[in-house]
Design an enzyme around this catalytic site. Structure first.
Site, PDB file in Angstrom:
ATOM      1  N   ASP A  13       0.827  -1.192   0.000  1.00 42.43           N
ATOM      2  CA  ASP A  13       0.000   0.000   0.000  1.00 42.43           C
ATOM      3  C   ASP A  13       0.873   1.258   0.000  1.00 42.43           C
ATOM      4  O   ASP A  13       1.962   1.271   0.570  1.00 42.43           O
ATOM      5  CB  ASP A  13      -0.891  -0.015   1.250  1.00 42.43           C
ATOM      6  CG  ASP A  13      -2.090   0.906   1.133  1.00 42.43           C
ATOM      7  OD1 ASP A  13      -1.901   2.070   0.744  1.00 42.43           O
ATOM      8  OD2 ASP A  13      -3.208   0.464   1.450  1.00 42.43           O
ATOM      9  N   ARG A  14       0.358   2.328  -0.583  1.00 43.17           N
ATOM     10  CA  ARG A  14       1.114   3.576  -0.561  1.00 43.17           C
ATOM     11  C   ARG A  14       0.959   4.320   0.749  1.00 43.17           C
ATOM     12  O   ARG A  14       1.768   5.206   1.061  1.00 43.17           O
ATOM     13  CB  ARG A  14       0.688   4.483  -1.725  1.00 43.17           C
ATOM     14  CG  ARG A  14      -0.693   5.120  -1.599  1.00 43.17           C
ATOM     15  CD  ARG A  14      -0.976   5.950  -2.845  1.00 43.17           C
ATOM     16  NE  ARG A  14      -2.278   6.580  -2.812  1.00 43.17           N
ATOM     17  CZ  ARG A  14      -2.507   7.798  -2.312  1.00 43.17           C
ATOM     18  NH1 ARG A  14      -1.511   8.501  -1.808  1.00 43.17           N
ATOM     19  NH2 ARG A  14      -3.720   8.309  -2.334  1.00 43.17           N
TER      20      ARG A  14
END
Length: 352
Positions: A84-85
């Site tokens: 995930d960012r």
């Protein structure tokens, strides 16, 4: 079964729903992940393996930026798993240098990315080349029954937690499950990337259905007669014949694990009591199970439980910090779900 958001049921808890709540991802450092690779580069070859620390960037974007820096096609970029960012991640990538315009990785610059080390290797880094991940998650604005929370952390440390697929597997509000059902049972043409997403959502949904029922009947953490047991840290599965004191001891020691189905074509591998239970749970979804086999998905097994290695907790007023390791494919959010009801600050920002 109560529907909690769209197509998704309220999956069962081992005891009762958490009585404490808090907020995660208040800042990127509150959700930190370190990959635990299963293969290490040996120092020679045409592939450059890079360990990077990324903040506020997703894996595919970083792969594209690495391709730009090296002057190669994005097909020459490898990585073990998607991250995930929204957080800070230490992650490995590989860059095929056979036709690269620039191989001096120390000169590369990518916003939000810090290069930690670069080592040559003979092969591209492939998806799934990962032993697991180490997490440090900070939960802020904690409130509720923290005494019970600490007791639950101790229980999970000793006995593990249900290995549910996280809600992100199913799309917003579980819509990918309904879209998968419509496509698999109704037909029609879809894009290749949608096919993979929909098959994954449908199979994960059915696995969670089986796991939820086994949590309800108390069998998620033990072997049934005919269980398809999985060796810890490996994909190898074998069928158990009970009673067998040694197999039951190995299960208690987390050397082997009970499994649930990822439906598709082929042998379910479980027998007798375990097969009868799975068949009964999935009977309302027979059409979807058959459609998955017809679509060419191969049957597989997945552990019903996760055991967080090295689980440590630090509670300071209204802030709880957790550190633990999970095997590849397990969701940190599914472990959190058993402990505390969390709100994702990044979602609050989007809704605001």
């Amino acid at each position: 079964m109560t529907r909690s958001n769209g197509a998704l049921p309220e999956w069962a808890y081992v005891a009762i729903a958490p009585e404490a709540s808090g907020v995660i991802r208040s800042n990127p450092e509150d959700f930190s992940v370190w990959e635990l690779p299963s293969v290490k580069p040996d120092g020679e070859g045409n592939h450059l393996w890079l360990e990077i620390r990324k903040t506020g960037a997703n894996t595919n974007w970083v792969a594209g930026q690495l391709a730009r820096c090296a002057g190669v096609s994005v097909r020459e970029i490898g990585f073990a798993g998607m991250k995930d960012r929204h957080g800070v991640t230490c992650q490995w990538f590989s860059v095929g240098l056979q036709e690269a315009r620039c191989s001096d990785w120390k000169s590369w610059s990518i916003e939000g990315v810090e290069f930690l080390q670069g080592i040559r290797h003979g092969r591209k880094l492939r998806r799934g080349t990962l032993a697991g991940n180490r997490f440090r998650i900070v939960i802020r604005r904690l409130e509720g029954n923290t005494d019970r929370l600490l007791e639950t952390i101790e229980r999970v440390s000793l006995h593990g937690a249900p290995n549910y697929f996280g809600d992100q597997r199913f799309g917003h509000g579980g819509l990918n499950v309904e879209r998968a059902r419509a496509w698999l049972q109704g037909g029609g043409r879809i894009r290749r990337n949608q096919r993979s997403i929909y098959l994954s959502a449908a199979r994960s949904f059915l696995f969670n259905q089986v796991l939820s029922e086994r949590v309800r009947n108390g069998s998620w953490n033990r072997l049934l007669d005919g269980e398809a047991a999985q060796l810890d840290g490996r994909n190898a599965v074998f069928t158990c014949e009970l009673p067998d004191a040694e197999l039951e001891r190995r299960c208690r020691a987390f050397d082997i694990h009970p499994t649930g189905p990822m439906p598709g074509r082929g042998d379910a591998l479980c027998r007798r009591e375990a097969l009868e239970l799975e068949t009964a749970i999935l009977e309302p979804e027979t059409a979807l199970v058959e459609a998955l086999a017809g679509a060419g998905a191969d049957a597989a097994r997945r552990s019903l439980r996760i055991h967080p290695a090295g689980l440590e907790s630090d509670l300071d007023d209204d802030v709880l910090a957790l550190e633990f390791s999970l095997p590849s494919g397990a969701y940190a959010t599914s472990l959190l779900r058993e402990l505390v009801t969390v709100t994702d600050a990044t979602m609050l920002m989007k809704s605001g």
